[in-house]
Design a protein around this motif. Sequence first.
Motif, PDB file in Angstrom:
ATOM      1  N   LYS A  50       0.740  -1.438   0.154  1.00  0.00           N
ATOM      2  CA  LYS A  50       0.025  -0.100  -0.005  1.00  0.00           C
ATOM      3  C   LYS A  50       0.881   1.431  -0.121  1.00  0.00           C
ATOM      4  O   LYS A  50       1.928   1.154   0.781  1.00  0.00           O
ATOM      5  CB  LYS A  50      -0.800  -0.050   1.163  1.00  0.00           C
ATOM      6  CG  LYS A  50      -1.849   1.311   1.413  1.00  0.00           C
ATOM      7  CD  LYS A  50      -3.097   0.757   2.229  1.00  0.00           C
ATOM      8  CE  LYS A  50      -3.709   2.218   2.596  1.00  0.00           C
ATOM      9  NZ  LYS A  50      -4.831   1.700   3.345  1.00  0.00           N
ATOM     10  N   ILE A  51       0.435   2.141  -0.899  1.00  0.00           N
ATOM     11  CA  ILE A  51       1.094   3.607  -0.892  1.00  0.00           C
ATOM     12  C   ILE A  51       0.686   4.316   0.334  1.00  0.00           C
ATOM     13  O   ILE A  51      -0.422   4.480   0.353  1.00  0.00           O
ATOM     14  CB  ILE A  51       0.939   4.220  -2.216  1.00  0.00           C
ATOM     15  CG1 ILE A  51       1.423   3.046  -3.410  1.00  0.00           C
ATOM     16  CG2 ILE A  51       1.651   5.471  -2.223  1.00  0.00           C
ATOM     17  CD1 ILE A  51       3.062   2.957  -3.450  1.00  0.00           C
ATOM     18  N   VAL A  52       1.410   4.905   1.130  1.00  0.00           N
ATOM     19  CA  VAL A  52       0.934   5.847   2.126  1.00  0.00           C
ATOM     20  C   VAL A  52       1.798   7.448   2.078  1.00  0.00           C
ATOM     21  O   VAL A  52       3.101   7.036   1.502  1.00  0.00           O
ATOM     22  CB  VAL A  52       1.057   5.334   3.569  1.00  0.00           C
ATOM     23  CG1 VAL A  52       0.226   4.372   3.848  1.00  0.00           C
ATOM     24  CG2 VAL A  52       2.649   4.927   3.785  1.00  0.00           C
ATOM     25  N   GLU A  53       1.468   8.481   2.158  1.00  0.00           N
ATOM     26  CA  GLU A  53       2.055   9.621   2.097  1.00  0.00           C
ATOM     27  C   GLU A  53       2.079  10.072   3.293  1.00  0.00           C
ATOM     28  O   GLU A  53       1.327  10.227   4.273  1.00  0.00           O
ATOM     29  CB  GLU A  53       1.106  10.636   1.590  1.00  0.00           C
ATOM     30  CG  GLU A  53       1.925  11.791   0.829  1.00  0.00           C
ATOM     31  CD  GLU A  53       1.178  12.944   0.025  1.00  0.00           C
ATOM     32  OE1 GLU A  53       0.047  12.628  -0.367  1.00  0.00           O
ATOM     33  OE2 GLU A  53       1.746  13.806   0.190  1.00  0.00           O
ATOM     34  N   ILE A  54       3.581  10.255   3.668  1.00  0.00           N
ATOM     35  CA  ILE A  54       4.070  10.760   5.053  1.00  0.00           C
ATOM     36  C   ILE A  54       4.717  12.008   5.075  1.00  0.00           C
ATOM     37  O   ILE A  54       6.057  11.831   4.293  1.00  0.00           O
ATOM     38  CB  ILE A  54       4.489   9.750   6.018  1.00  0.00           C
ATOM     39  CG1 ILE A  54       3.376   8.748   6.519  1.00  0.00           C
ATOM     40  CG2 ILE A  54       5.090  10.254   7.430  1.00  0.00           C
ATOM     41  CD1 ILE A  54       3.767   7.540   7.045  1.00  0.00           C
ATOM     42  N   ASN A  55       4.595  13.149   5.450  1.00  0.00           N
ATOM     43  CA  ASN A  55       5.421  14.372   5.562  1.00  0.00           C
ATOM     44  C   ASN A  55       5.956  14.274   3.823  1.00  0.00           C
ATOM     45  O   ASN A  55       6.944  14.850   3.556  1.00  0.00           O
ATOM     46  CB  ASN A  55       6.811  14.225   6.238  1.00  0.00           C
ATOM     47  CG  ASN A  55       6.705  13.983   7.703  1.00  0.00           C
ATOM     48  OD1 ASN A  55       5.622  14.639   8.106  1.00  0.00           O
ATOM     49  ND2 ASN A  55       7.653  13.333   8.404  1.00  0.00           N
ATOM     50  N   GLU A  56       4.755  14.474   3.054  1.00  0.00           N
ATOM     51  CA  GLU A  56       4.786  14.613   1.551  1.00  0.00           C
ATOM     52  C   GLU A  56       5.769  13.721   0.958  1.00  0.00           C
ATOM     53  O   GLU A  56       6.008  13.819  -0.335  1.00  0.00           O
ATOM     54  CB  GLU A  56       5.515  16.056   1.238  1.00  0.00           C
ATOM     55  CG  GLU A  56       4.447  17.139   1.720  1.00  0.00           C
ATOM     56  CD  GLU A  56       4.818  18.637   1.816  1.00  0.00           C
ATOM     57  OE1 GLU A  56       5.854  18.622   1.241  1.00  0.00           O
ATOM     58  OE2 GLU A  56       4.048  19.477   2.149  1.00  0.00           O
ATOM     59  N   GLN A  57       6.056  12.651   1.641  1.00  0.00           N
ATOM     60  CA  GLN A  57       7.218  11.624   1.038  1.00  0.00           C
ATOM     61  C   GLN A  57       6.034  10.387   0.691  1.00  0.00           C
ATOM     62  O   GLN A  57       5.043  10.073   1.336  1.00  0.00           O
ATOM     63  CB  GLN A  57       8.170  10.948   2.081  1.00  0.00           C
ATOM     64  CG  GLN A  57       8.939  12.082   2.573  1.00  0.00           C
ATOM     65  CD  GLN A  57      10.089  12.199   1.534  1.00  0.00           C
ATOM     66  OE1 GLN A  57      10.641  11.492   0.709  1.00  0.00           O
ATOM     67  NE2 GLN A  57      10.743  13.486   1.640  1.00  0.00           N
TER      68      GLN A  57
END
Length: 175
Positions: A50-57
């Motif tokens: 799964k793709i997750v976005e954390i701190n714009e990463q």
Amino acid sequence: GINQEEPTHVVKIVLIGDSSVGKTNLLTRFCENEFTSDSMPTIGVEFGSKIVEINEQIIKAQIWDTAGQERFRSVTQVYYRSSIGAFIVYDITNSESFERLDDWVREFKEQSELNAIPMIIGNKCDLEKEREISKEMGENFAKENGLSFIETSAKDGTNVEYAFRTLIEEIYNVL
Ligand code: GDP
Ligand code: MG
């Protein structure tokens, strides 16, 4: 959309813990938002992502499931190779699965990368009436081992997304 973007990091997370604590259902809940009430001990899926976005990463979480190997009370070295995080799962209605946490923590520490981060998960928190392990016991175990702790329900989804995001954030801080 986010799914088409190239991930900046790929993190391998393994699910460990006794058989039937809910590892496979946690994986499918997180990756597909589904729950299977009659899941087979050896389900075909060996990992989900799964793709997750954390701190714009953009972070691709690759989550590995034991495919039933844990019934032999340990899993092979290959399973842990290059993993950077783990969910060490027990079932709050099964004290035996809680008593086995020590063994799983030790096995993970022996087999994984030095900086890998395990997190303790008390699953099936929807089954309050059948609870054998108090939340405090889970918290204390995690504290003694310097680990984070979250209670989840793969069945109703409680804290599943939150637990994965928290672990990925902890991993991301050490990347
Ligand atoms: P695994 O052997 O650790 O992969 O466990 P499974 O994911 O196959 O789940 C074992 C059994 O527990 C299945 O019958 C699931 O439906 C059930 N189960 C898993 N997670 C939960 C949960 O959060 N709540 C409840 N009530 N049942 C669950
Ligand atoms: Mg399973």
